[in-house]
Design a protein around this motif. Structure first.
Motif, PDB file in Angstrom:
ATOM      1  N   GLU A   1       0.848  -1.197   0.000  1.00  0.00           N
ATOM      2  CA  GLU A   1       0.000   0.000   0.000  1.00  0.00           C
ATOM      3  C   GLU A   1       0.883   1.246   0.000  1.00  0.00           C
ATOM      4  O   GLU A   1       0.605   2.227  -0.698  1.00  0.00           O
ATOM      5  N   ASP A   2       1.938   1.210   0.770  1.00  0.00           N
ATOM      6  CA  ASP A   2       2.858   2.341   0.839  1.00  0.00           C
ATOM      7  C   ASP A   2       3.495   2.609  -0.531  1.00  0.00           C
ATOM      8  O   ASP A   2       3.578   3.748  -0.971  1.00  0.00           O
ATOM      9  N   VAL A   3       3.941   1.551  -1.199  1.00  0.00           N
ATOM     10  CA  VAL A   3       4.540   1.722  -2.529  1.00  0.00           C
ATOM     11  C   VAL A   3       3.524   2.345  -3.473  1.00  0.00           C
ATOM     12  O   VAL A   3       3.823   3.296  -4.195  1.00  0.00           O
ATOM     13  N   ARG A   4       2.314   1.800  -3.456  1.00  0.00           N
ATOM     14  CA  ARG A   4       1.259   2.313  -4.328  1.00  0.00           C
ATOM     15  C   ARG A   4       1.043   3.808  -4.093  1.00  0.00           C
ATOM     16  O   ARG A   4       0.959   4.598  -5.026  1.00  0.00           O
TER      17      ARG A   4
ATOM     18  N   ALA B   1      -6.340   5.228 -13.061  1.00  0.00           N
ATOM     19  CA  ALA B   1      -6.575   3.833 -13.456  1.00  0.00           C
ATOM     20  C   ALA B   1      -5.651   2.911 -12.664  1.00  0.00           C
ATOM     21  O   ALA B   1      -6.043   1.810 -12.264  1.00  0.00           O
ATOM     22  N   PHE B   2      -4.425   3.363 -12.442  1.00  0.00           N
ATOM     23  CA  PHE B   2      -3.465   2.595 -11.649  1.00  0.00           C
ATOM     24  C   PHE B   2      -3.983   2.427 -10.217  1.00  0.00           C
ATOM     25  O   PHE B   2      -3.942   1.331  -9.645  1.00  0.00           O
ATOM     26  N   ALA B   3      -4.472   3.521  -9.631  1.00  0.00           N
ATOM     27  CA  ALA B   3      -4.942   3.480  -8.241  1.00  0.00           C
ATOM     28  C   ALA B   3      -6.112   2.529  -8.101  1.00  0.00           C
ATOM     29  O   ALA B   3      -6.218   1.793  -7.121  1.00  0.00           O
ATOM     30  N   ARG B   4      -6.994   2.510  -9.108  1.00  0.00           N
ATOM     31  CA  ARG B   4      -8.185   1.667  -9.010  1.00  0.00           C
ATOM     32  C   ARG B   4      -8.008   0.345  -9.744  1.00  0.00           C
ATOM     33  O   ARG B   4      -8.950  -0.437  -9.837  1.00  0.00           O
ATOM     34  N   MET B   5      -6.814   0.125 -10.312  1.00  0.00           N
ATOM     35  CA  MET B   5      -6.563  -1.091 -11.103  1.00  0.00           C
ATOM     36  C   MET B   5      -7.663  -1.267 -12.143  1.00  0.00           C
ATOM     37  O   MET B   5      -8.187  -2.385 -12.336  1.00  0.00           O
ATOM     38  N   ASP B   6      -8.017  -0.212 -12.783  1.00  0.00           N
ATOM     39  CA  ASP B   6      -9.157  -0.197 -13.698  1.00  0.00           C
ATOM     40  C   ASP B   6      -8.656  -0.308 -15.139  1.00  0.00           C
ATOM     41  O   ASP B   6      -8.166   0.663 -15.723  1.00  0.00           O
ATOM     42  N   ILE B   7      -8.784  -1.503 -15.717  1.00  0.00           N
ATOM     43  CA  ILE B   7      -8.218  -1.709 -17.050  1.00  0.00           C
ATOM     44  C   ILE B   7      -9.053  -1.053 -18.141  1.00  0.00           C
ATOM     45  O   ILE B   7      -8.526  -0.656 -19.172  1.00  0.00           O
TER      46      ILE B   7
ATOM     47  N   ILE C   1      -0.550  -1.290 -16.414  1.00  0.00           N
ATOM     48  CA  ILE C   1      -1.730  -1.565 -15.589  1.00  0.00           C
ATOM     49  C   ILE C   1      -2.429  -2.825 -16.100  1.00  0.00           C
ATOM     50  O   ILE C   1      -2.825  -3.699 -15.320  1.00  0.00           O
ATOM     51  N   ILE C   2      -2.532  -2.935 -17.416  1.00  0.00           N
ATOM     52  CA  ILE C   2      -3.183  -4.111 -17.992  1.00  0.00           C
ATOM     53  C   ILE C   2      -2.366  -5.374 -17.686  1.00  0.00           C
ATOM     54  O   ILE C   2      -2.911  -6.413 -17.319  1.00  0.00           O
ATOM     55  N   TYR C   3      -1.042  -5.240 -17.797  1.00  0.00           N
ATOM     56  CA  TYR C   3      -0.149  -6.347 -17.455  1.00  0.00           C
ATOM     57  C   TYR C   3      -0.360  -6.765 -16.002  1.00  0.00           C
ATOM     58  O   TYR C   3      -0.455  -7.947 -15.658  1.00  0.00           O
ATOM     59  N   LEU C   4      -0.478  -5.748 -15.163  1.00  0.00           N
ATOM     60  CA  LEU C   4      -0.624  -5.967 -13.728  1.00  0.00           C
ATOM     61  C   LEU C   4      -1.921  -6.702 -13.415  1.00  0.00           C
ATOM     62  O   LEU C   4      -1.936  -7.676 -12.654  1.00  0.00           O
ATOM     63  N   VAL C   5      -3.001  -6.264 -14.012  1.00  0.00           N
ATOM     64  CA  VAL C   5      -4.315  -6.816 -13.673  1.00  0.00           C
ATOM     65  C   VAL C   5      -4.568  -8.140 -14.394  1.00  0.00           C
ATOM     66  O   VAL C   5      -5.069  -9.098 -13.803  1.00  0.00           O
ATOM     67  N   LYS C   6      -4.204  -8.183 -15.674  1.00  0.00           N
ATOM     68  CA  LYS C   6      -4.537  -9.376 -16.461  1.00  0.00           C
ATOM     69  C   LYS C   6      -3.358 -10.338 -16.605  1.00  0.00           C
ATOM     70  O   LYS C   6      -3.520 -11.443 -17.131  1.00  0.00           O
ATOM     71  N   GLY C   7      -2.164  -9.896 -16.206  1.00  0.00           N
ATOM     72  CA  GLY C   7      -1.000 -10.759 -16.390  1.00  0.00           C
ATOM     73  C   GLY C   7      -0.639 -10.930 -17.853  1.00  0.00           C
ATOM     74  O   GLY C   7       0.059 -11.863 -18.228  1.00  0.00           O
ATOM     75  N   LYS C   8      -1.138 -10.014 -18.699  1.00  0.00           N
ATOM     76  CA  LYS C   8      -0.843 -10.120 -20.130  1.00  0.00           C
ATOM     77  C   LYS C   8      -0.013  -8.935 -20.574  1.00  0.00           C
ATOM     78  O   LYS C   8      -0.314  -7.790 -20.225  1.00  0.00           O
TER      79      LYS C   8
END
Lengths: 234, 234
Positions: free
Chosen positions: A16-19, A143-149, A211-218
């Motif tokens: 959370e701190d890093v984010r 989008a990064f904060a909400r992980m919103d792809i 962000i997409i990589y982060l959420v979807k692993g793609k």
């Protein structure tokens, strides 16, 4: 059990701190863009100097977050999505730092343009382009904060608009130069500024890909917008 | 004991494999620069098209190495210097990929310049600048392969020379434009090309900073050459 729970709580707090630090670095970078553009369009030399001075804050934030991520990876040995978060953060802050460099460049160009004849519209076209990319950076961080792809895709799409407007600015500057060769040196500064602004759009788009990589692993780099949307929907 | 030894051997082989893939991606990128510059200075449209087509190979290499690093971190949970190697690799390939983008840009500019009047020296000044940065990339990869921080410092120093030569090219192009406004559009292409080449030098310098980080565990970005040398010596 108690202890494991405690460690996992600590770990969550670290992530959370890093984010939060990424978001705060992003806020700083966004401010740098807006101030650089304002300095340029309002002919405010003091503000331009401030942007140039503040670039070191952006650099310091990058180095500090980088270090924190490496420590976390070494100490916590995160797997899967937590590791992806660390990698995405390491990449994101590189782009944020380079956006900071471009903001500094815009401020320096602003100072140069202040010494030259000013157009009636106070470089309104650069201001507009600058506002577009500042919004992209803002929305990418959101989008990064909400992980919103889906939001990330929308930001990536905006880059097309930035490229179009950029082409317009460049064509106009070229026409100007040709019509009045005395304007060449000034128009070159306008072109370099437009280019720096346009690059910010590219970096914001990169962040969306992470962000997409982060959420979807793609990994959706280099595949074009259409395939990117498909990857997100699947 | 047997088993642990076996795992550590496998791990070493994996790290070696990543290192080799980075070097091979670097070789490809170096070739892209040289071919782009050759295409431009010899007016070879086919070669320019080849460079543009081959950019996808650079992108594919980046994505593949990135994935391998993430897997290794997740599976092997490397500590200290092995982890630093993974982080340095992830950063290095981002810069290599962007060098590839610049090579593609040079090739595209080459195609545009082929349709215009050609100077007697066949853009010798761009060729020279291009050779300088291609050598920087080569030497940076060499320093990476040998983990040689002194060599890394030498490459980083070369960037000053690139910047000087770049300034010369830009001034000359500006003079040309002013003397003969009919040359404006062509000289702008020359300027964009010079800029793309100069950016390659910056990326090569970034790679050198990662090597120092990798070997010394010190982050030497944003501190200037002098302090960088001191950090390496201490």
């Amino acid at each position: 059990m108690e202890r494991r729970h405690h460690i996992s709580q600590q770990f969550d707090a670290e992530l959370e701190d890093v984010r939060n630090r990424v978001l705060s670095m992003g806020g700083l970078v966004e401010q740098q863009i807006i101030q650089a553009i304002t300095a340029l369009s309002e002919g405010d030399a003091k503000l331009a100097e401030l942007v140039i001075d503040n670039d070191i804050k952006v650099n310091t934030a990058e180095v500090a977050i980088d270090e924190e991520c490496t420590h976390i990876i070494a100490r916590r040995q995160p797997a899967a999505s937590d590791l992806r978060l660390m990698i995405a953060v390491i990449k994101t802050i590189t782009d944020l730092e380079r956006i900071g460099d471009q903001a500094e460049r815009i401020a320096r160009m602003g100072l140069r343009l202040m010494e030259k004849e000013r157009p009636k519209n106070n470089y309104g076209e650069l201001r507009h382009l600058g506002e577009l990319v500042a919004a992209m950076v803002h929305d990418a961080l959101d989008a990064f904060a909400r992980m919103d792809i889906d939001a990330a895709i929308e930001v990536a799409k905006q880059d097309l608009k930035v490229d179009q407007e950029y082409d317009g600015v460049m064509r106009q500057a070229l026409t100007f130069m040709m019509e009045d060769p005395r304007s060449i040196s000034r128009m070159l500064d306008v072109m370099w500024t437009a280019r720096a602004i346009e690059r910010i759009g590219d970096h914001a788009k990169n962040i969306c890909e992470y962000i997409i990589y982060l959420v979807k692993g793609k990994d959706v780099r280099h595949i074009g917008l259409e395939k990117m949307e498909k990857a997100v929907k699947s």
